[in-house]
Design an enzyme around this catalytic site. Structure first.
Site, PDB file in Angstrom:
ATOM      1  N   ASN A  34      30.661 -33.316  -1.284  1.00 47.73           N
ATOM      2  CA  ASN A  34      29.647 -34.313  -1.663  1.00 47.73           C
ATOM      3  C   ASN A  34      28.913 -33.837  -2.911  1.00 47.73           C
ATOM      4  OD1 ASN A  34      27.249 -32.678  -0.833  1.00 47.73           O
ATOM      5  ND2 ASN A  34      28.282 -32.824   1.150  1.00 47.73           N
ATOM      6  N   ASP A  81      29.966 -34.167   7.743  1.00 50.70           N
ATOM      7  CA  ASP A  81      29.933 -34.635   9.132  1.00 50.70           C
ATOM      8  C   ASP A  81      31.331 -34.604   9.743  1.00 50.70           C
ATOM      9  OD1 ASP A  81      27.200 -35.154   9.298  1.00 50.70           O
ATOM     10  OD2 ASP A  81      27.452 -37.053   8.225  1.00 50.70           O
ATOM     11  N   LYS A 133      50.738 -28.516  -0.885  1.00 50.71           N
ATOM     12  CA  LYS A 133      50.096 -29.648  -1.556  1.00 50.71           C
ATOM     13  C   LYS A 133      50.674 -30.965  -1.043  1.00 50.71           C
ATOM     14  CE  LYS A 133      49.369 -31.633  -6.069  1.00 50.71           C
ATOM     15  NZ  LYS A 133      50.021 -31.822  -7.335  1.00 50.71           N
ATOM     16  N   ILE A 190      24.936 -28.341  13.012  1.00 52.32           N
ATOM     17  CA  ILE A 190      24.221 -27.047  12.988  1.00 52.32           C
ATOM     18  C   ILE A 190      22.743 -27.241  13.350  1.00 52.32           C
ATOM     19  CG2 ILE A 190      23.646 -25.041  11.548  1.00 52.32           C
ATOM     20  CD1 ILE A 190      26.007 -26.007   9.674  1.00 52.32           C
ATOM     21  N   PHE A 207      16.600 -32.161   7.126  1.00 48.51           N
ATOM     22  CA  PHE A 207      16.508 -33.124   6.040  1.00 48.51           C
ATOM     23  C   PHE A 207      17.241 -34.384   6.493  1.00 48.51           C
ATOM     24  CE2 PHE A 207      14.886 -31.863   1.821  1.00 48.51           C
ATOM     25  CZ  PHE A 207      14.399 -30.612   2.139  1.00 48.51           C
ATOM     26  N   LYS A 267      16.423 -39.155  13.767  1.00 52.24           N
ATOM     27  CA  LYS A 267      16.944 -37.770  13.744  1.00 52.24           C
ATOM     28  C   LYS A 267      15.897 -36.792  14.259  1.00 52.24           C
ATOM     29  CE  LYS A 267      20.382 -38.327  10.131  1.00 52.24           C
ATOM     30  NZ  LYS A 267      20.619 -38.530   8.733  1.00 52.24           N
TER      31      LYS A 267
HETATM   32  O1  PMT Z   1      21.452 -30.120  -3.258  1.00 55.49           O
HETATM   33  P1  PMT Z   1      20.723 -31.120  -4.118  1.00 55.49           P
HETATM   34  O2  PMT Z   1      21.589 -31.701  -5.200  1.00 55.49           O
HETATM   35  O3  PMT Z   1      19.425 -30.583  -4.666  1.00 55.49           O
HETATM   36  O4  PMT Z   1      20.349 -32.371  -3.201  1.00 55.49           O
HETATM   37  C1  PMT Z   1      19.431 -32.198  -2.170  1.00 55.49           C
HETATM   38  C2  PMT Z   1      19.865 -32.950  -0.889  1.00 55.49           C
HETATM   39  C3  PMT Z   1      19.858 -34.438  -1.145  1.00 55.49           C
HETATM   40  C4  PMT Z   1      21.256 -32.490  -0.474  1.00 55.49           C
HETATM   41  C5  PMT Z   1      18.824 -32.539   0.206  1.00 55.49           C
HETATM   42  O5  PMT Z   1      17.549 -32.955  -0.201  1.00 55.49           O
HETATM   43  C6  PMT Z   1      19.163 -33.192   1.540  1.00 55.49           C
HETATM   44  O6  PMT Z   1      18.814 -34.308   1.842  1.00 55.49           O
HETATM   45  N1  PMT Z   1      19.905 -32.438   2.388  1.00 55.49           N
HETATM   46  C7  PMT Z   1      20.465 -32.930   3.657  1.00 55.49           C
HETATM   47  C8  PMT Z   1      21.684 -33.745   3.355  1.00 55.49           C
HETATM   48  C9  PMT Z   1      22.339 -34.276   4.623  1.00 55.49           C
HETATM   49  O7  PMT Z   1      23.399 -33.850   4.952  1.00 55.49           O
HETATM   50  O8  PMT Z   1      21.623 -35.138   5.294  1.00 55.49           O
HETATM   51  P2  PMT Z   1      22.106 -35.852   6.687  1.00 55.49           P
HETATM   52  O9  PMT Z   1      21.105 -36.938   6.888  1.00 55.49           O
HETATM   53  O10 PMT Z   1      23.543 -36.200   6.630  1.00 55.49           O
HETATM   54  O11 PMT Z   1      21.920 -34.696   7.728  1.00 55.49           O
HETATM   55  C10 PMT Z   1      20.719 -34.525   8.471  1.00 55.49           C
HETATM   56  C11 PMT Z   1      20.454 -33.065   8.727  1.00 55.49           C
HETATM   57  O12 PMT Z   1      21.480 -32.532   9.570  1.00 55.49           O
HETATM   58  C12 PMT Z   1      20.413 -32.183   7.503  1.00 55.49           C
HETATM   59  O13 PMT Z   1      19.351 -31.233   7.658  1.00 55.49           O
HETATM   60  C13 PMT Z   1      21.756 -31.463   7.510  1.00 55.49           C
HETATM   61  O14 PMT Z   1      21.674 -30.158   6.910  1.00 55.49           O
HETATM   62  C14 PMT Z   1      22.028 -31.367   9.009  1.00 55.49           C
HETATM   63  N2  PMT Z   1      23.446 -31.316   9.390  1.00 55.49           N
HETATM   64  C15 PMT Z   1      24.280 -32.374   9.152  1.00 55.49           C
HETATM   65  C16 PMT Z   1      25.591 -32.315   9.578  1.00 55.49           C
HETATM   66  C17 PMT Z   1      26.063 -31.150  10.248  1.00 55.49           C
HETATM   67  N3  PMT Z   1      27.309 -31.047  10.660  1.00 55.49           N
HETATM   68  N4  PMT Z   1      25.208 -30.133  10.469  1.00 55.49           N
HETATM   69  C18 PMT Z   1      23.933 -30.190  10.055  1.00 55.49           C
HETATM   70  O15 PMT Z   1      23.161 -29.240  10.264  1.00 55.49           O
END
Ligand code: PMT
Length: 435
Positions: A214, A283, A293, A311, A327, A341
């Site tokens: 991403n 995800d 390949k 996580i 986040f 969330k």
């Molecule tokens: O890196 P930059 O370019 O500065 O951009 C910053 C950002 C946009 C990446 C950052 O501000 C941000 O939003 N990070 C979380 C991105 C994300 O994956 O969001 P989500 O809504 O899909 O996930 C929610 C939370 O679950 C996040 O804290 C993520 O780290 C966590 N997660 C998600 C999937 C997974 N398998 N394990 C996780 O821990």
């Protein structure tokens, strides 16, 4: 005036005021310290009270001023030993020649000099006196002795004095004294805390040359690592592949896939007090990684993906979990998804940001709500907020509360989020203690 506002959150500053004309400046010092989030208790010598009324300091600190060593009421409520124990730092400002002499010789004939002896926290003195008194060998000897005992001496400054002479002896400005406290690791809001931060994207391989990933650049997570270090924490940064230099003092763990990030975080989390999940973790990852390949064949092809382990949710479920901050990156219905969330993953806090077209309303536009500091220019139309940009804005939610952090550069935004985390942790600690 100070960029990192709130760096003294939860910290206890004991301000000793001795009798000099510079005592009036200490009123401003109390205001600045409190603005940085510190709790301030004031002790005045009898001669200090001739210069400024204790009522001024009571009003500014929000607590009664202490002045008596042998006062049964005070000793019962918060006597000299408990005051000394309470303090994360003792600051004597102004420190007169007399007070400095008493401290350097271990005399304890009033509350302030007794507190000096009883204090085990870092001690700062800001001398203020006539220039001839400052240059007197005995004063200089006292200063050297105090320094050799670990006391930090701030100033004095040179300039015009109240006694119409000019020279060294003016008390340093409150802003300078406050700045020194802000850079002392023992008075910073994250001092003694260990923070684990995830940053950047993950890469999920399809074959030896291709992967799914991403747009995360890691800037937000790296800015948080820098801000947490500035706030006095020890920081472990678990990072996906990015082209950024990690802050030198952070303990960097580089990973590539969501599974590696999961393993790194789960193996480290128990040593930490705070977890901040700023990484954009995949995800889903390919069910099979082809050894060779993948060749171009049909017009269409199908990839089978499987869910990765969440996580953040796993960290939040640990029995002895750290203060857990997630986040949320959304292209629509930001608040609704963030609140979902927060509750579903059982988080302490969630920081939500747009990752599509930025809506033209606060806090995502310039001059957003709660923006006490100057903001950066708004993002350009078409700019994908959050991801990769140098700027971001956040809507932060916790149980029964919310705060908007307006569009600004990610370093500044990270400092605001760190201050907010310190504030919320203190509230939670207080609520637990009073429950
Ligand atoms: O890196 P930059 O370019 O500065 O951009 C910053 C950002 C946009 C990446 C950052 O501000 C941000 O939003 N990070 C979380 C991105 C994300 O994956 O969001 P989500 O809504 O899909 O996930 C929610 C939370 O679950 C996040 O804290 C993520 O780290 C966590 N997660 C998600 C999937 C997974 N398998 N394990 C996780 O821990």
């Amino acid at each position: 005036m100070f960029k990192f506002r709130g760096i003294l959150i939860n910290k206890h500053i004991l301000l000793g005021i001795s009798g000099g004309i510079a005592a009036y400046k200490s009123a401003e010092l109390v205001r600045l310290l409190r603005k940085q989030g510190a709790e301030v208790r004031v002790v005045m010598t009898h001669s200090a009270m001739q210069f400024v009324s204790p009522l001024t300091f009571q009003a500014l600190s929000g607590h009664p001023v202490h002045s008596e060593l042998l006062d049964t009421d005070t000793e019962h409520a918060m006597g000299h030993i408990s005051l000394a124990r309470w303090a994360n730092a003792l600051v004597i400002a102004p420190a007169t020649a007399n007070t400095l002499a008493k401290c350097s010789h271990g005399l304890a004939d009033d509350l302030l000099s007794t507190l000096y002896l009883a204090a085990t926290c870092p001690i700062y003195v800001a001398p203020a006196m006539n220039q001839a008194m400052w240059h007197k060998p005995v004063t200089q000897e006292n200063i050297q002795k105090l320094k050799s005992h670990g006391v930090i001496v701030i100033g004095p400054e040179q300039g015009a004095q109240a006694c119409s002479e000019t020279g060294f002896g003016r008390m340093s400005e409150p802003v300078e004294i406050c700045r020194r406290l802000m850079t002392d690791p023992s008075t910073q809001c994250f001092s003694g805390l260990k923070v684990l931060i995830s940053a950047g994207p993950t890469r999920e391989p399809l074959d030896p040359v291709r992967y799914i990933s991403n747009r995360s650049s890691g800037k937000m997570g790296y800015a948080l690592a820098g801000a947490a270090l500035k706030a006095g924490a020890k920081v472990t940064l678990v990072s996906g592949p990015v082209s950024l230099l990690a802050p030198v003092d952070a303990d960097l763990v580089s990973v590539e896939t969501a599974a590696q990030m999961h393993a790194a975080i789960m193996s480290k989390v128990s040593e930490h007090d705070i977890y901040i999940g700023a990484a954009a973790v995949a995800d889903y990852s390919p069910l099979l990684i082809e050894k060779e390949k993948i060749k171009k064949q049909d017009e269409q092809t199908t990839l089978t993906l499987q869910k990765t382990r969440d996580i953040l949710a796993e960290v939040a479920q640990l029995a002895n979990r750290p203060f857990t901050v997630g986040f949320a990156a959304e292209t629509h219905d930001l608040e609704q998804y963030a609140l979902d969330k927060l509750a579903r993953k059982n988080l302490d806090m969630i920081a939500a940001n747009w990752v599509g077209q930025i809506p033209p309303s606060p806090p995502f536009s310039k001059g957003g709500e709660n923006s006490e500091l100057p903001t950066s220019p708004p993002l350009e139309k078409g700019d994908l907020g959050g991801f990769d940009s140098d700027q971001n804005a956040l809507q932060v939610f916790w149980k029964n509360g919310k705060k908007n952090l307006a569009m600004t550069d990610k370093n500044h935004l990270a400092e605001q989020l760190i201050s907010l985390i310190a504030e919320r942790m203190e509230h939670e600690r207080h609520d637990k203690n009073t429950a």
